[in-house]
Enzyme design. Structure first.
Site, PDB file in Angstrom:
ATOM      1  N   LYS A  19       0.821  -1.211   0.000  1.00 53.82           N
ATOM      2  CA  LYS A  19       0.000   0.000   0.000  1.00 53.82           C
ATOM      3  C   LYS A  19       0.864   1.274   0.000  1.00 53.82           C
ATOM      4  O   LYS A  19       2.079   1.209   0.083  1.00 53.82           O
ATOM      5  CB  LYS A  19      -0.945  -0.022   1.213  1.00 53.82           C
ATOM      6  CG  LYS A  19      -1.901  -1.217   1.181  1.00 53.82           C
ATOM      7  CD  LYS A  19      -2.808  -1.158  -0.041  1.00 53.82           C
ATOM      8  CE  LYS A  19      -3.873  -2.229  -0.051  1.00 53.82           C
ATOM      9  NZ  LYS A  19      -3.382  -3.581  -0.321  1.00 53.82           N
TER      10      LYS A  19
HETATM   11  C1  LIG Z   1      -9.483  -3.158  -1.794  1.00 49.19           C
HETATM   12  C2  LIG Z   1      -8.848  -3.896  -0.657  1.00 49.19           C
HETATM   13  N1  LIG Z   1      -9.560  -4.100   0.454  1.00 49.19           N
HETATM   14  C3  LIG Z   1      -9.044  -4.732   1.521  1.00 49.19           C
HETATM   15  C4  LIG Z   1      -7.755  -5.214   1.508  1.00 49.19           C
HETATM   16  C5  LIG Z   1      -7.230  -5.953   2.683  1.00 49.19           C
HETATM   17  O1  LIG Z   1      -6.145  -5.297   3.273  1.00 49.19           O
HETATM   18  P1  LIG Z   1      -5.257  -6.034   4.373  1.00 49.19           P
HETATM   19  O2  LIG Z   1      -4.246  -6.856   3.645  1.00 49.19           O
HETATM   20  O3  LIG Z   1      -4.638  -4.918   5.156  1.00 49.19           O
HETATM   21  O4  LIG Z   1      -6.156  -6.851   5.207  1.00 49.19           O
HETATM   22  C6  LIG Z   1      -6.961  -5.026   0.363  1.00 49.19           C
HETATM   23  C7  LIG Z   1      -5.589  -5.538   0.310  1.00 49.19           C
HETATM   24  O5  LIG Z   1      -4.995  -5.723  -0.720  1.00 49.19           O
HETATM   25  C8  LIG Z   1      -7.521  -4.353  -0.743  1.00 49.19           C
HETATM   26  O6  LIG Z   1      -6.808  -4.148  -1.857  1.00 49.19           O
END
Ligand SMILES: Cc1ncc(COP(=O)(O)O)c(C=O)c1O
Length: 407
Positions: free
Chosen positions: A205
């Site tokens: 990210k």
């Molecule tokens: C659109 C979206 N939502 C949620 C997530 C979940 O994030 P995390 O890996 O911090 O749980 C991601 C991760 O790639 C994502 O791209």
């Protein structure tokens, strides 16, 4: 964002500490931006003797409040946990429906299933990768409790009509802002207004805490529920109990979860957040450079912009392969780039076509045509703040070579 590259490069001022990517090395589609300040901050945390949830998480939450403008911020161990916590704190569960997009990372939709609710999809807009807000009203039923938009690639969905719908039908809005730390909609930062937003700090990210996430919340009652459910349903955090002024007594008021962020994670996030705007400016500059280089190409579509005023920090630069014009499909183009030593990303295959979602909810190809076109053709090109022009030119030259534009 303007799609024009600035005449002089923006300096990201990054004293990068992970291995350099040489001209003959594999160029990954992304790599986290870790500098000496991150190392120093993590080391200070380790040396402090307190690495679990504590003062650094409190500091990080306060810094995020200042950055986003949200009245309440709750740090968690992933955006996935945050999405689940958001649904639970809105009392969404069995028998409820949540409207979302089929084009997202699967955790958005899994979290709805984890809460016991049913995901309902609407198709995408024609020019961006975001859900089509004008299709939502038709999907609302008496069971609908919330809408979960995703700011895909960092481009804000059209929030004004969305919040109007929420008001009209008394729905909660849970914005998946995993890609959208630093995104603005009509000159307002995502998180500075609305209902609930969830950020991700996964290493891919725009900023990272190794793994982690945070909820921005706009009402005190929901924030209180989240704080309790984040840590086993206990009405006090560990730091409050074990600190000098703490009280060991604990009360469990609900069967909560283990979703808290650690101080070690926060120690990585604190220095990153200070530089986020600079990193995002660098991403925008590189995205504008790609945009300029691919002007007039028919082999793929460049990412589209929304008609309303917005600031997109380009979490990813995703193109849409036009198989008819390029003679290659997305998978063969990804493979061809790999052979040129260049990595790409796939964000994302449509959720309704995964076996679990097909067999459980009866979804099938044809249900959401635009999402399927995007799912079949989308791929992300390398983009990260410390990417050099030389590295970016490797990607552009490789694409020119593959599409025989180098003559
Ligand atoms: C659109 C979206 N939502 C949620 C997530 C979940 O994030 P995390 O890996 O911090 O749980 C991601 C991760 O790639 C994502 O791209």
């Amino acid at each position: 964002m303007s799609h024009e590259a600035p005449e002089t490069p923006i300096s990201a001022n990054i004293n990068f500490v992970t291995p350099e990517i040489g001209p003959d090395d594999f160029l990954p589609f992304t790599t986290p931006c870790l500098d000496q300040d991150v190392l120093d901050s993590a080391m200070a945390c380790l040396k402090s003797g307190w690495i679990a949830t504590g003062p650094r998480v409190q500091q990080f939450e306060s810094d995020l409040k200042n950055y986003t403008g949200a009245p309440h911020v709750i740090a968690v161990n992933s955006a996935t946990s945050g999405l689940h916590l958001a649904l639970l704190s809105c009392d969404i569960g069995e028998g409820d429906e949540v409207i979302t997009t089929p084009l997202t990372f699967v955790s958005t939709v899994n979290s709805i299933v984890h809460a016991g609710a049913t995901p309902v999809f609407v198709d995408l807009e024609e020019t961006t990768y975001n859900m089509n807000i004008s299709k939502i009203e038709k999907a609302i039923t008496p069971k609908t409790k919330a809408i979960m938009p995703v700011h895909m690639t960092g481009l804000s969905v059209d929030l004004d009509p969305l919040y109007e719908l929420a008001k009209k039908y008394n729905l909660r809005i849970i914005e998946d802002a995993a890609h959208a730390i630093g995104t603005s909609y009509k000159n307002k930062k995502i998180g500075s207004f609305g209902d609930i937003q969830i950020y991700s700090f996964h290493p891919c990210k725009n900023m990272t805490t190794a793994e982690g996430g945070a909820l921005a919340v706009h009402d005190e009652e929901t924030a209180k529920k989240m704080r309790v459910m984040r840590f086993h349903g206990i009405d006090k955090d560990a730091w409050d109990r074990y600190g000098k002024k703490g009280n060991q007594a604990l009360n469990v008021i609900a069967p909560g979860y283990k979703y808290n962020m650690s101080d070690l994670q926060a120690s990585i996030g604190i220095p990153q957040l200070k530089k986020l705007d600079n990193y995002n400016a660098k991403r925008q500059e590189l995205a504008a450079r790609y945009h300029e280089a691919f002007k007039g190409w028919s082999e793929f579509e460049r990412p589209g912009n929304a008609p309303y005023d917005n600031e997109n920090p380009f979490h990813i630069y995703a193109i849409l392969v036009n198989e008819g014009a390029s003679g290659l499909n997305r998978d063969t183009l990804m493979q061809a780039l790999k052979e040129e030593n260049i990595g790409t990303g796939l964000h994302f295959p449509a959720i309704h076509l995964f076996p679990y979602y097909k067999s459980t909810y009866g979804f099938k190809r044809g249900d959401f045509p635009r999402a399927e076109t995007v799912s079949d053709g989308i791929m992300s090109l390398p983009l990260f703040p410390h990417m050099t022009y030389e590295q970016q030119d490797r990607v552009i030259f490789a694409l020119k070579k593959i599409f025989k534009k180098d003559k």
